[in-house]
Structure formats: structure tokens, C-alpha cells
Scaffold this motif. Sequence first.
Motif, PDB file in Angstrom:
ATOM      1  N   ALA A   7       0.831  -1.209   0.000  1.00 31.63           N
ATOM      2  CA  ALA A   7       0.000   0.000   0.000  1.00 31.63           C
ATOM      3  C   ALA A   7       0.866   1.259   0.000  1.00 31.63           C
ATOM      4  CB  ALA A   7      -0.943  -0.004   1.200  1.00 31.63           C
ATOM      5  N   GLY A   8       1.956   1.250   0.781  1.00 30.48           N
ATOM      6  CA  GLY A   8       2.852   2.395   0.804  1.00 30.48           C
ATOM      7  C   GLY A   8       3.527   2.617  -0.530  1.00 30.48           C
ATOM      8  N   ASN A   9       3.892   1.524  -1.197  1.00 31.91           N
ATOM      9  CA  ASN A   9       4.501   1.599  -2.519  1.00 31.91           C
ATOM     10  C   ASN A   9       3.533   2.232  -3.512  1.00 31.91           C
ATOM     11  OD1 ASN A   9       5.485  -0.322  -5.191  1.00 31.91           O
ATOM     12  ND2 ASN A   9       7.056   0.680  -3.964  1.00 31.91           N
ATOM     13  N   LEU A  10       2.268   1.836  -3.456  1.00 29.06           N
ATOM     14  CA  LEU A  10       1.263   2.405  -4.358  1.00 29.06           C
ATOM     15  C   LEU A  10       0.995   3.869  -4.034  1.00 29.06           C
ATOM     16  CD1 LEU A  10      -1.242  -0.596  -4.432  1.00 29.06           C
ATOM     17  CD2 LEU A  10       0.336   0.091  -6.253  1.00 29.06           C
ATOM     18  N   ALA A  11       0.874   4.193  -2.745  1.00 30.06           N
ATOM     19  CA  ALA A  11       0.586   5.575  -2.345  1.00 30.06           C
ATOM     20  C   ALA A  11       1.729   6.516  -2.705  1.00 30.06           C
ATOM     21  CB  ALA A  11       0.301   5.642  -0.847  1.00 30.06           C
ATOM     22  N   ASN A  12       2.956   6.008  -2.693  1.00 35.11           N
ATOM     23  CA  ASN A  12       4.116   6.809  -3.078  1.00 35.11           C
ATOM     24  C   ASN A  12       4.046   7.205  -4.549  1.00 35.11           C
ATOM     25  OD1 ASN A  12       6.696   8.008  -2.505  1.00 35.11           O
ATOM     26  ND2 ASN A  12       7.632   6.289  -3.585  1.00 35.11           N
ATOM     27  N   VAL A  30      -7.576  -0.851  -5.544  1.00 32.23           N
ATOM     28  CA  VAL A  30      -7.185  -0.187  -4.299  1.00 32.23           C
ATOM     29  C   VAL A  30      -8.452   0.335  -3.629  1.00 32.23           C
ATOM     30  CG1 VAL A  30      -5.804   1.683  -3.313  1.00 32.23           C
ATOM     31  CG2 VAL A  30      -4.991   0.478  -5.352  1.00 32.23           C
ATOM     32  N   GLU A  31      -8.662  -0.073  -2.375  1.00 34.58           N
ATOM     33  CA  GLU A  31      -9.795   0.438  -1.611  1.00 34.58           C
ATOM     34  C   GLU A  31      -9.299   1.535  -0.679  1.00 34.58           C
ATOM     35  OE1 GLU A  31     -13.299  -1.740   0.620  1.00 34.58           O
ATOM     36  OE2 GLU A  31     -11.564  -1.482   1.988  1.00 34.58           O
ATOM     37  N   LEU A  32      -9.956   2.686  -0.740  1.00 30.69           N
ATOM     38  CA  LEU A  32      -9.633   3.821   0.132  1.00 30.69           C
ATOM     39  C   LEU A  32     -10.732   3.961   1.170  1.00 30.69           C
ATOM     40  CD1 LEU A  32      -8.623   6.418  -2.621  1.00 30.69           C
ATOM     41  CD2 LEU A  32      -7.216   4.670  -1.514  1.00 30.69           C
ATOM     42  N   ALA A  33     -10.353   4.290   2.397  1.00 31.88           N
ATOM     43  CA  ALA A  33     -11.330   4.451   3.470  1.00 31.88           C
ATOM     44  C   ALA A  33     -11.091   5.768   4.207  1.00 31.88           C
ATOM     45  CB  ALA A  33     -11.237   3.280   4.444  1.00 31.88           C
ATOM     46  N   ARG A  34     -12.171   6.352   4.680  1.00 35.44           N
ATOM     47  CA  ARG A  34     -12.093   7.569   5.486  1.00 35.44           C
ATOM     48  C   ARG A  34     -13.264   7.562   6.473  1.00 35.44           C
ATOM     49  NH1 ARG A  34     -14.839   8.820   1.084  1.00 35.44           N
ATOM     50  NH2 ARG A  34     -16.615  10.209   1.191  1.00 35.44           N
ATOM     51  N   LEU A  35     -13.105   8.255   7.558  1.00 27.61           N
ATOM     52  CA  LEU A  35     -14.162   8.392   8.550  1.00 27.61           C
ATOM     53  C   LEU A  35     -14.930   9.665   8.251  1.00 27.61           C
ATOM     54  CD1 LEU A  35     -15.345   7.076  11.091  1.00 27.61           C
ATOM     55  CD2 LEU A  35     -13.772   8.477  12.441  1.00 27.61           C
ATOM     56  N   GLU A  36     -16.244   9.531   8.075  1.00 28.83           N
ATOM     57  CA  GLU A  36     -17.077  10.686   7.744  1.00 28.83           C
ATOM     58  C   GLU A  36     -18.360  10.625   8.576  1.00 28.83           C
ATOM     59  OE1 GLU A  36     -19.622  11.726   3.876  1.00 28.83           O
ATOM     60  OE2 GLU A  36     -17.452  11.778   3.495  1.00 28.83           O
ATOM     61  N   ILE A  64      -7.088   6.642   3.827  1.00 25.26           N
ATOM     62  CA  ILE A  64      -5.990   5.678   3.857  1.00 25.26           C
ATOM     63  C   ILE A  64      -6.327   4.550   2.889  1.00 25.26           C
ATOM     64  CG2 ILE A  64      -5.349   6.169   6.248  1.00 25.26           C
ATOM     65  CD1 ILE A  64      -6.735   3.457   6.977  1.00 25.26           C
ATOM     66  N   ILE A  65      -5.301   3.839   2.462  1.00 21.91           N
ATOM     67  CA  ILE A  65      -5.530   2.625   1.685  1.00 21.91           C
ATOM     68  C   ILE A  65      -5.875   1.531   2.678  1.00 21.91           C
ATOM     69  CG2 ILE A  65      -4.502   0.894   0.178  1.00 21.91           C
ATOM     70  CD1 ILE A  65      -2.699   3.089  -0.952  1.00 21.91           C
ATOM     71  N   SER A  66      -7.091   0.992   2.570  1.00 18.77           N
ATOM     72  CA  SER A  66      -7.534  -0.030   3.520  1.00 18.77           C
ATOM     73  C   SER A  66      -7.335  -1.438   2.984  1.00 18.77           C
ATOM     74  CB  SER A  66      -8.999   0.192   3.904  1.00 18.77           C
ATOM     75  OG  SER A  66      -9.815   0.263   2.751  1.00 18.77           O
ATOM     76  N   SER A  67      -7.244  -1.596   1.667  1.00 24.87           N
ATOM     77  CA  SER A  67      -6.954  -2.920   1.107  1.00 24.87           C
ATOM     78  C   SER A  67      -6.523  -2.782  -0.342  1.00 24.87           C
ATOM     79  CB  SER A  67      -8.170  -3.853   1.206  1.00 24.87           C
ATOM     80  OG  SER A  67      -9.175  -3.468   0.286  1.00 24.87           O
ATOM     81  N   VAL A  68      -5.837  -3.826  -0.800  1.00 26.61           N
ATOM     82  CA  VAL A  68      -5.486  -3.969  -2.215  1.00 26.61           C
ATOM     83  C   VAL A  68      -5.931  -5.370  -2.607  1.00 26.61           C
ATOM     84  CG1 VAL A  68      -3.642  -3.993  -3.933  1.00 26.61           C
ATOM     85  CG2 VAL A  68      -3.483  -2.454  -1.967  1.00 26.61           C
ATOM     86  N   SER A  69      -6.841  -5.469  -3.555  1.00 30.75           N
ATOM     87  CA  SER A  69      -7.352  -6.763  -4.012  1.00 30.75           C
ATOM     88  C   SER A  69      -6.730  -7.104  -5.359  1.00 30.75           C
ATOM     89  CB  SER A  69      -8.875  -6.712  -4.164  1.00 30.75           C
ATOM     90  OG  SER A  69      -9.484  -6.376  -2.939  1.00 30.75           O
ATOM     91  N   LEU A  70      -6.319  -8.360  -5.495  1.00 27.50           N
ATOM     92  CA  LEU A  70      -5.677  -8.837  -6.720  1.00 27.50           C
ATOM     93  C   LEU A  70      -6.383 -10.098  -7.204  1.00 27.50           C
ATOM     94  CD1 LEU A  70      -2.023  -8.627  -5.365  1.00 27.50           C
ATOM     95  CD2 LEU A  70      -3.211  -6.881  -6.697  1.00 27.50           C
TER      96      LEU A  70
END
Length: 195
Positions: A7-12, A30-36, A64-70
Motif C-alpha cells: 500500500a505504501g509503494n502504491l501511495a508513493n 485499491v480500496e480507500l477508506a475515510r471516517l465521515e 488511507i488505503i484499507s486494502s489492495v485486491s488482486l
Amino acid sequence: REQATLAGNLANASPVADGTPAVAALNGVVELARLENGEIKTRNFTVSDFILGPGCTVLQSGEIISSVSLDALAGYGGSFQKVGQRRSLVISIACCAALVKADSTGRVFDDVRLALGGVGPRPIRLNAVESRLRGEKISRRTINSAAQLAADEVASRSRQEYRRSVVIGFVKAGIEEALENQSDVDVKFEELENA
């Protein structure tokens, strides 16, 4: 290096990251999550849509990136080709991820997935090359011809001719190595039997 994450590699979002072409070839989402308002909200993006350019993604403040599905690709052979300038902490000049599946006879390309890194502002999926190979008889002539299409995808601002040459070689080598790495099928190159 030992604490890095996918996830850090992708976010970079580095154009030369090794992980992004592999994730692209595996149809990564890539799944992104936030608190709203006390609730967790999510958004999903393919890796190609997630990375917008060098160091730039669709991540918004508070996400944040909460998951990466492949995709799980049982029966596929895989290969990763890379060239860099140093032995340690090698930053890619170009890299190629290849995933290939032959049909049950080992004579025809059932599926091909190819992605490049280091040759443009974000990972590049080689859709035209994949389409050219699917359903074709497996031969080095066919692989060589399809690999030439990959050179057109090089979009880097420097060393373009060198990268084009490397990409053609990597696509050829990646496909052939991925075919060899298939455990379920004995691959048969057409011209070897016709020689």
C-alpha cells in the motif's frame, strides 16, 4: 526496505516502483477508506486509475488505503524483468510484469497480462499486446511481433530509445519465462515442431 508495504509503494506513486506493474497485471483494485460523520466510507479504484502521475494519486485528505485486491491466477506462469543502474537499492530504469496461461494443449495463448513500469508517469498495462496474443498459437515469431507493439507505450522523457529497446526485450523474455513457469501445462512452441 524491510518495513515497506505494498500500500505504501502504491501511495508513493513512483513511476519506477517495482510493485505497481505487478499489481496492474493482476487487475489490482485499491480500496480507500475515510471516517465521515462517524461512518467509514470507502472508494475503489483500479491501480491505473488510482495513480495519476509521479507522486500523485486520488487519495484525499483523511483517507488511507484499507486494502489492495488482486486476481488469483491459478495455473498462470509469471515473470518479472527489471533493469537499473546499481546493485543495491536499484531504482528501475524499466520493468515488466508478465502473467501467461496457455490452453490445455500448451499450444495456444489462453490469457496474457503484461504491465510496464519506469517508462512513463504511471504503470502501463499493455492491452494491445495482450489482445494480439490471446487465442494465437504459441510461437517465438508471434511473441516477437507482439513485443514490438510494446515499444510504442514508452512515454518517459529521457532515454526513450534505450527504454524502447529494453521494453521489447523484457516483453519477449517475460512472456517466454512465464510460459516456462506454468506448472500445469507443457508448453509447445509451434516452430520447434515444424522445424
